[in-house]
Design a protein around this motif. Sequence first.
Motif, PDB file in Angstrom:
ATOM      1  N   LEU A  15      -1.313   0.022   0.986  1.00  0.00           N
ATOM      2  CA  LEU A  15      -0.420   1.172   0.845  1.00  0.00           C
ATOM      3  C   LEU A  15      -1.267   2.409   1.038  1.00  0.00           C
ATOM      4  CD1 LEU A  15       1.668   0.411  -2.392  1.00  0.00           C
ATOM      5  CD2 LEU A  15       2.527   0.564  -0.056  1.00  0.00           C
ATOM      6  N   VAL A  16      -0.767   3.362   1.812  1.00  0.00           N
ATOM      7  CA  VAL A  16      -1.456   4.631   1.994  1.00  0.00           C
ATOM      8  C   VAL A  16      -0.581   5.710   1.383  1.00  0.00           C
ATOM      9  CG1 VAL A  16      -2.430   6.281   3.634  1.00  0.00           C
ATOM     10  CG2 VAL A  16      -2.544   3.829   4.124  1.00  0.00           C
ATOM     11  N   PHE A  17      -1.144   6.414   0.407  1.00  0.00           N
ATOM     12  CA  PHE A  17      -0.424   7.490  -0.262  1.00  0.00           C
ATOM     13  C   PHE A  17      -0.932   8.840   0.221  1.00  0.00           C
ATOM     14  CE2 PHE A  17      -0.208   4.334  -3.924  1.00  0.00           C
ATOM     15  CZ  PHE A  17       1.097   3.973  -3.658  1.00  0.00           C
ATOM     16  N   ALA A  18      -0.048   9.587   0.907  1.00  0.00           N
ATOM     17  CA  ALA A  18      -0.326  10.984   1.197  1.00  0.00           C
ATOM     18  C   ALA A  18       0.249  11.759   0.008  1.00  0.00           C
ATOM     19  CB  ALA A  18       0.317  11.381   2.517  1.00  0.00           C
ATOM     20  N   ASN A  19       0.287  13.057   0.066  1.00  0.00           N
ATOM     21  CA  ASN A  19       0.683  13.821  -1.113  1.00  0.00           C
ATOM     22  C   ASN A  19       2.039  14.502  -0.998  1.00  0.00           C
ATOM     23  OD1 ASN A  19      -1.686  13.116  -2.417  1.00  0.00           O
ATOM     24  ND2 ASN A  19      -2.798  14.854  -1.588  1.00  0.00           N
ATOM     25  N   GLY A  20       2.912  14.003  -0.132  1.00  0.00           N
ATOM     26  CA  GLY A  20       4.234  14.591   0.031  1.00  0.00           C
ATOM     27  C   GLY A  20       5.176  14.278  -1.117  1.00  0.00           C
ATOM     28  N   LYS A  21       6.308  14.979  -1.125  1.00  0.00           N
ATOM     29  CA  LYS A  21       7.296  14.853  -2.206  1.00  0.00           C
ATOM     30  C   LYS A  21       7.878  13.448  -2.328  1.00  0.00           C
ATOM     31  CE  LYS A  21       8.608  19.686  -2.018  1.00  0.00           C
ATOM     32  NZ  LYS A  21       9.660  20.642  -1.733  1.00  0.00           N
ATOM     33  N   SER A  22       7.910  12.700  -1.249  1.00  0.00           N
ATOM     34  CA  SER A  22       8.482  11.353  -1.322  1.00  0.00           C
ATOM     35  C   SER A  22       7.643  10.436  -2.208  1.00  0.00           C
ATOM     36  CB  SER A  22       8.636  10.749   0.070  1.00  0.00           C
ATOM     37  OG  SER A  22       7.384  10.576   0.690  1.00  0.00           O
ATOM     38  N   LEU A  23       6.432  10.831  -2.509  1.00  0.00           N
ATOM     39  CA  LEU A  23       5.574  10.060  -3.412  1.00  0.00           C
ATOM     40  C   LEU A  23       6.223   9.926  -4.789  1.00  0.00           C
ATOM     41  CD1 LEU A  23       2.781   8.781  -3.028  1.00  0.00           C
ATOM     42  CD2 LEU A  23       1.786  10.832  -4.013  1.00  0.00           C
ATOM     43  N   ASP A  24       7.031  10.909  -5.165  1.00  0.00           N
ATOM     44  CA  ASP A  24       7.708  10.877  -6.465  1.00  0.00           C
ATOM     45  C   ASP A  24       8.811   9.816  -6.533  1.00  0.00           C
ATOM     46  OD1 ASP A  24       6.113  12.954  -7.341  1.00  0.00           O
ATOM     47  OD2 ASP A  24       7.562  14.501  -6.779  1.00  0.00           O
ATOM     48  N   LYS A  25       9.167   9.245  -5.402  1.00  0.00           N
ATOM     49  CA  LYS A  25      10.254   8.259  -5.379  1.00  0.00           C
ATOM     50  C   LYS A  25       9.781   6.839  -5.688  1.00  0.00           C
ATOM     51  CE  LYS A  25      13.036  10.903  -2.199  1.00  0.00           C
ATOM     52  NZ  LYS A  25      13.761  10.950  -0.937  1.00  0.00           N
ATOM     53  N   ILE A  26       8.499   6.644  -5.838  1.00  0.00           N
ATOM     54  CA  ILE A  26       7.976   5.303  -6.084  1.00  0.00           C
ATOM     55  C   ILE A  26       7.505   5.205  -7.534  1.00  0.00           C
ATOM     56  CG2 ILE A  26       5.643   5.830  -5.275  1.00  0.00           C
ATOM     57  CD1 ILE A  26       5.650   3.025  -3.975  1.00  0.00           C
ATOM     58  N   GLN A  27       7.747   4.068  -8.156  1.00  0.00           N
ATOM     59  CA  GLN A  27       7.401   3.861  -9.557  1.00  0.00           C
ATOM     60  C   GLN A  27       6.033   3.189  -9.675  1.00  0.00           C
ATOM     61  OE1 GLN A  27       9.406   4.975 -12.084  1.00  0.00           O
ATOM     62  NE2 GLN A  27      10.569   5.862 -10.386  1.00  0.00           N
ATOM     63  N   ALA A  28       5.238   3.667 -10.594  1.00  0.00           N
ATOM     64  CA  ALA A  28       3.894   3.129 -10.804  1.00  0.00           C
ATOM     65  C   ALA A  28       3.933   1.638 -11.128  1.00  0.00           C
ATOM     66  CB  ALA A  28       3.179   3.904 -11.905  1.00  0.00           C
ATOM     67  N   ASP A  29       4.907   1.205 -11.930  1.00  0.00           N
ATOM     68  CA  ASP A  29       5.016  -0.218 -12.274  1.00  0.00           C
ATOM     69  C   ASP A  29       5.236  -1.087 -11.029  1.00  0.00           C
ATOM     70  OD1 ASP A  29       4.728   0.457 -14.925  1.00  0.00           O
ATOM     71  OD2 ASP A  29       6.864   0.288 -15.398  1.00  0.00           O
ATOM     72  N   ASP A  30       6.046  -0.583 -10.107  1.00  0.00           N
ATOM     73  CA  ASP A  30       6.294  -1.328  -8.872  1.00  0.00           C
ATOM     74  C   ASP A  30       5.027  -1.435  -8.027  1.00  0.00           C
ATOM     75  OD1 ASP A  30       8.963  -1.651  -9.577  1.00  0.00           O
ATOM     76  OD2 ASP A  30       9.611   0.135  -8.456  1.00  0.00           O
ATOM     77  N   VAL A  31       4.273  -0.356  -7.981  1.00  0.00           N
ATOM     78  CA  VAL A  31       3.021  -0.365  -7.215  1.00  0.00           C
ATOM     79  C   VAL A  31       2.024  -1.336  -7.829  1.00  0.00           C
ATOM     80  CG1 VAL A  31       1.033   1.007  -6.480  1.00  0.00           C
ATOM     81  CG2 VAL A  31       3.331   2.000  -6.392  1.00  0.00           C
ATOM     82  N   GLU A  32       1.892  -1.315  -9.138  1.00  0.00           N
ATOM     83  CA  GLU A  32       0.946  -2.216  -9.802  1.00  0.00           C
ATOM     84  C   GLU A  32       1.373  -3.678  -9.659  1.00  0.00           C
ATOM     85  OE1 GLU A  32      -1.937  -1.565 -10.541  1.00  0.00           O
ATOM     86  OE2 GLU A  32      -2.022   0.551 -11.014  1.00  0.00           O
ATOM     87  N   ARG A  33       2.668  -3.936  -9.686  1.00  0.00           N
ATOM     88  CA  ARG A  33       3.169  -5.298  -9.492  1.00  0.00           C
ATOM     89  C   ARG A  33       2.861  -5.757  -8.059  1.00  0.00           C
ATOM     90  NH1 ARG A  33       7.190  -4.850 -12.324  1.00  0.00           N
ATOM     91  NH2 ARG A  33       8.559  -3.733 -10.911  1.00  0.00           N
ATOM     92  N   TRP A  34       3.114  -4.893  -7.079  1.00  0.00           N
ATOM     93  CA  TRP A  34       2.800  -5.195  -5.687  1.00  0.00           C
ATOM     94  C   TRP A  34       1.305  -5.477  -5.538  1.00  0.00           C
ATOM     95  CZ3 TRP A  34      -0.577  -2.445  -2.581  1.00  0.00           C
ATOM     96  CH2 TRP A  34      -0.605  -2.811  -1.230  1.00  0.00           C
ATOM     97  N   ARG A  35       0.485  -4.630  -6.129  1.00  0.00           N
ATOM     98  CA  ARG A  35      -0.973  -4.789  -6.040  1.00  0.00           C
ATOM     99  C   ARG A  35      -1.397  -6.145  -6.604  1.00  0.00           C
ATOM    100  NH1 ARG A  35      -4.579  -0.253  -8.812  1.00  0.00           N
ATOM    101  NH2 ARG A  35      -5.196   0.490  -6.783  1.00  0.00           N
ATOM    102  N   SER A  36      -0.820  -6.506  -7.722  1.00  0.00           N
ATOM    103  CA  SER A  36      -1.159  -7.763  -8.377  1.00  0.00           C
ATOM    104  C   SER A  36      -0.631  -8.978  -7.612  1.00  0.00           C
ATOM    105  CB  SER A  36      -0.606  -7.758  -9.801  1.00  0.00           C
ATOM    106  OG  SER A  36      -0.805  -8.990 -10.417  1.00  0.00           O
ATOM    107  N   ASP A  37       0.633  -8.925  -7.199  1.00  0.00           N
ATOM    108  CA  ASP A  37       1.266 -10.065  -6.527  1.00  0.00           C
ATOM    109  C   ASP A  37       0.675 -10.349  -5.145  1.00  0.00           C
ATOM    110  OD1 ASP A  37       2.911 -10.292  -8.716  1.00  0.00           O
ATOM    111  OD2 ASP A  37       4.703  -9.509  -7.710  1.00  0.00           O
ATOM    112  N   PHE A  38       0.284  -9.301  -4.434  1.00  0.00           N
ATOM    113  CA  PHE A  38      -0.161  -9.471  -3.051  1.00  0.00           C
ATOM    114  C   PHE A  38      -1.631  -9.146  -2.829  1.00  0.00           C
ATOM    115  CE2 PHE A  38       4.400  -8.623  -2.878  1.00  0.00           C
ATOM    116  CZ  PHE A  38       4.833  -9.727  -2.170  1.00  0.00           C
ATOM    117  N   ASP A  39      -2.383  -8.912  -3.907  1.00  0.00           N
ATOM    118  CA  ASP A  39      -3.782  -8.521  -3.790  1.00  0.00           C
ATOM    119  C   ASP A  39      -3.888  -7.282  -2.897  1.00  0.00           C
ATOM    120  OD1 ASP A  39      -6.486  -8.735  -4.391  1.00  0.00           O
ATOM    121  OD2 ASP A  39      -6.904 -10.011  -2.662  1.00  0.00           O
ATOM    122  N   GLY A  40      -2.983  -6.331  -3.138  1.00  0.00           N
ATOM    123  CA  GLY A  40      -2.882  -5.143  -2.305  1.00  0.00           C
ATOM    124  C   GLY A  40      -3.984  -4.131  -2.530  1.00  0.00           C
TER     125      GLY A  40
END
Length: 168
Positions: free
Chosen positions: A10-35
Amino acid sequence: KEQIANSPSLVFANGKSLDKIQADDVERWRSDFDGVIFAVNRFWETSLGVQIEPDFLVLSDPLYRPSKNSRLTNQLREYLESNPEIKILTPHTWKPEISKVFSNNAYYFNDYSLELFSKNTKPWRPRGYTTGTAFKALAIAANLTSSTRIIGFDNDFFRSLHSNKDNE
């Protein structure tokens, strides 16, 4: 490269759409897929950046250059000192300065530009695209990981441009 070659990113730039993603979802993705997470510039100041530690922080804006002794570079230094696991990706021309300022692992990319003459996206060669740090992070992630997703790439500056009937 071998350590992350089979991982999605996942590549995070600093635009406003970043606020639309939940930290829990990102951490789950990272854990489930070795992201692997790539972030740019002042990610640590975003609502998501306060909750998530990226694997890589890509810096190329001269404002973040370690030789600058500014409030911004001091904030960056404090952030990286409190998060020593974050790896830094910077232009290779910054190499002499990086080790003097940051103790984090640092990796370097070629930041020379051939954007009018090349379509290259490999980070070890001169780039064939515009100079934005988010685009560099995208090129790095796309070349080092198995698949890449982006969020926060909100190029909406053009919406603030106006002209009259005489194109002024």
